[in-house]
Design a protein around this motif. Structure first.
Motif, PDB file in Angstrom:
ATOM      1  N   GLN A  51       0.851  -1.184   0.000  1.00  0.00           N
ATOM      2  CA  GLN A  51       0.000   0.000   0.000  1.00  0.00           C
ATOM      3  C   GLN A  51       0.890   1.238   0.000  1.00  0.00           C
ATOM      4  O   GLN A  51       1.914   1.295   0.682  1.00  0.00           O
ATOM      5  N   ALA A  52       0.500   2.213  -0.802  1.00  0.00           N
ATOM      6  CA  ALA A  52       1.323   3.406  -1.019  1.00  0.00           C
ATOM      7  C   ALA A  52       1.629   4.147   0.280  1.00  0.00           C
ATOM      8  O   ALA A  52       2.753   4.613   0.479  1.00  0.00           O
ATOM      9  N   HIS A  53       0.656   4.248   1.172  1.00  0.00           N
ATOM     10  CA  HIS A  53       0.901   4.991   2.409  1.00  0.00           C
ATOM     11  C   HIS A  53       1.911   4.274   3.303  1.00  0.00           C
ATOM     12  O   HIS A  53       2.685   4.906   4.001  1.00  0.00           O
ATOM     13  N   ARG A  54       1.943   2.955   3.249  1.00  0.00           N
ATOM     14  CA  ARG A  54       2.926   2.201   4.037  1.00  0.00           C
ATOM     15  C   ARG A  54       4.324   2.330   3.419  1.00  0.00           C
ATOM     16  O   ARG A  54       5.319   2.477   4.134  1.00  0.00           O
ATOM     17  N   PHE A  55       4.399   2.303   2.089  1.00  0.00           N
ATOM     18  CA  PHE A  55       5.695   2.488   1.429  1.00  0.00           C
ATOM     19  C   PHE A  55       6.232   3.888   1.712  1.00  0.00           C
ATOM     20  O   PHE A  55       7.418   4.060   1.974  1.00  0.00           O
ATOM     21  N   SER A  56       5.357   4.882   1.688  1.00  0.00           N
ATOM     22  CA  SER A  56       5.763   6.250   1.982  1.00  0.00           C
ATOM     23  C   SER A  56       6.312   6.350   3.402  1.00  0.00           C
ATOM     24  O   SER A  56       7.343   6.993   3.642  1.00  0.00           O
ATOM     25  N   TYR A  57       5.636   5.714   4.346  1.00  0.00           N
ATOM     26  CA  TYR A  57       6.110   5.718   5.732  1.00  0.00           C
ATOM     27  C   TYR A  57       7.499   5.085   5.807  1.00  0.00           C
ATOM     28  O   TYR A  57       8.409   5.626   6.446  1.00  0.00           O
ATOM     29  N   LEU A  58       7.666   3.947   5.139  1.00  0.00           N
ATOM     30  CA  LEU A  58       8.971   3.278   5.100  1.00  0.00           C
ATOM     31  C   LEU A  58      10.039   4.180   4.504  1.00  0.00           C
ATOM     32  O   LEU A  58      11.165   4.247   5.003  1.00  0.00           O
ATOM     33  N   LEU A  59       9.684   4.849   3.441  1.00  0.00           N
ATOM     34  CA  LEU A  59      10.616   5.714   2.729  1.00  0.00           C
ATOM     35  C   LEU A  59      11.149   6.832   3.621  1.00  0.00           C
ATOM     36  O   LEU A  59      12.328   7.153   3.585  1.00  0.00           O
ATOM     37  N   PHE A  60      10.298   7.387   4.451  1.00  0.00           N
ATOM     38  CA  PHE A  60      10.693   8.529   5.275  1.00  0.00           C
ATOM     39  C   PHE A  60      11.059   8.183   6.712  1.00  0.00           C
ATOM     40  O   PHE A  60      11.648   8.996   7.416  1.00  0.00           O
ATOM     41  N   HIS A  61      10.712   6.960   7.151  1.00  0.00           N
ATOM     42  CA  HIS A  61      11.019   6.563   8.530  1.00  0.00           C
ATOM     43  C   HIS A  61      11.919   5.327   8.607  1.00  0.00           C
ATOM     44  O   HIS A  61      12.292   4.924   9.695  1.00  0.00           O
ATOM     45  N   PHE A  62      12.207   4.698   7.481  1.00  0.00           N
ATOM     46  CA  PHE A  62      13.181   3.619   7.322  1.00  0.00           C
ATOM     47  C   PHE A  62      12.788   2.256   7.889  1.00  0.00           C
ATOM     48  O   PHE A  62      13.452   1.284   7.608  1.00  0.00           O
ATOM     49  N   GLU A  63      11.774   2.164   8.698  1.00  0.00           N
ATOM     50  CA  GLU A  63      11.313   0.871   9.187  1.00  0.00           C
ATOM     51  C   GLU A  63       9.845   0.976   9.572  1.00  0.00           C
ATOM     52  O   GLU A  63       9.341   2.056   9.857  1.00  0.00           O
ATOM     53  N   ILE A  64       9.193  -0.181   9.572  1.00  0.00           N
ATOM     54  CA  ILE A  64       7.788  -0.197   9.930  1.00  0.00           C
ATOM     55  C   ILE A  64       7.466  -1.538  10.568  1.00  0.00           C
ATOM     56  O   ILE A  64       7.921  -2.584  10.117  1.00  0.00           O
ATOM     57  N   ASP A  65       6.736  -1.496  11.632  1.00  0.00           N
ATOM     58  CA  ASP A  65       6.269  -2.695  12.313  1.00  0.00           C
ATOM     59  C   ASP A  65       4.927  -3.075  11.711  1.00  0.00           C
ATOM     60  O   ASP A  65       4.065  -2.206  11.502  1.00  0.00           O
ATOM     61  N   ASP A  66       4.707  -4.345  11.412  1.00  0.00           N
ATOM     62  CA  ASP A  66       3.451  -4.785  10.797  1.00  0.00           C
ATOM     63  C   ASP A  66       2.232  -4.473  11.660  1.00  0.00           C
ATOM     64  O   ASP A  66       1.126  -4.414  11.168  1.00  0.00           O
ATOM     65  N   THR A  67       2.447  -4.268  12.949  1.00  0.00           N
ATOM     66  CA  THR A  67       1.323  -3.965  13.838  1.00  0.00           C
ATOM     67  C   THR A  67       1.007  -2.468  13.881  1.00  0.00           C
ATOM     68  O   THR A  67      -0.012  -2.070  14.436  1.00  0.00           O
ATOM     69  N   LEU A  68       1.869  -1.645  13.290  1.00  0.00           N
ATOM     70  CA  LEU A  68       1.676  -0.199  13.311  1.00  0.00           C
ATOM     71  C   LEU A  68       0.565   0.215  12.349  1.00  0.00           C
ATOM     72  O   LEU A  68       0.544  -0.219  11.202  1.00  0.00           O
ATOM     73  N   LEU A  69      -0.353   1.012  12.815  1.00  0.00           N
ATOM     74  CA  LEU A  69      -1.417   1.538  11.983  1.00  0.00           C
ATOM     75  C   LEU A  69      -0.897   2.794  11.290  1.00  0.00           C
ATOM     76  O   LEU A  69      -0.593   3.796  11.928  1.00  0.00           O
ATOM     77  N   VAL A  70      -0.764   2.710   9.978  1.00  0.00           N
ATOM     78  CA  VAL A  70      -0.280   3.841   9.164  1.00  0.00           C
ATOM     79  C   VAL A  70      -1.392   4.247   8.219  1.00  0.00           C
ATOM     80  O   VAL A  70      -1.866   3.439   7.434  1.00  0.00           O
ATOM     81  N   CYS A  71      -1.845   5.486   8.322  1.00  0.00           N
ATOM     82  CA  CYS A  71      -2.907   5.945   7.414  1.00  0.00           C
ATOM     83  C   CYS A  71      -2.617   7.345   6.945  1.00  0.00           C
ATOM     84  O   CYS A  71      -1.679   7.965   7.335  1.00  0.00           O
TER      85      CYS A  71
END
Length: 71
Positions: A51-71
């Protein structure tokens, strides 16, 4: 990260950002690329969709937990 992957990563980031309409850094960024049935933006990396919003979060924050709600 292997140095040989850097050009591929740059290409993916450039491709992703070409589908983002940035009016201002302080405003919401509009996704202009493909969308799934729930109207969320989608981005493909190889044969995997993300999902684009999750990729964007990864791009700017470098890591993401699968349990994190990103919207």
């Amino acid at each position: 990260m292997l140095l040989s992957t850097i050009p591929k990563l740059r290409k993916r980031i450039k491709s992703f950002m070409s589908k983002v309409n940035v009016i201002s850094i302080n405003e919401c960024w509009e996704w202009t690329g493909a969308k799934c049935d729930k109207y969320y933006g989608q981005f493909r990396i190889g044969n995997k969709r993300i999902q684009a919003h999750r990729f964007s979060y990864l791009l700017f924050h470098f890591e993401i937990d699968d349990t994190l709600l990103v919207c």
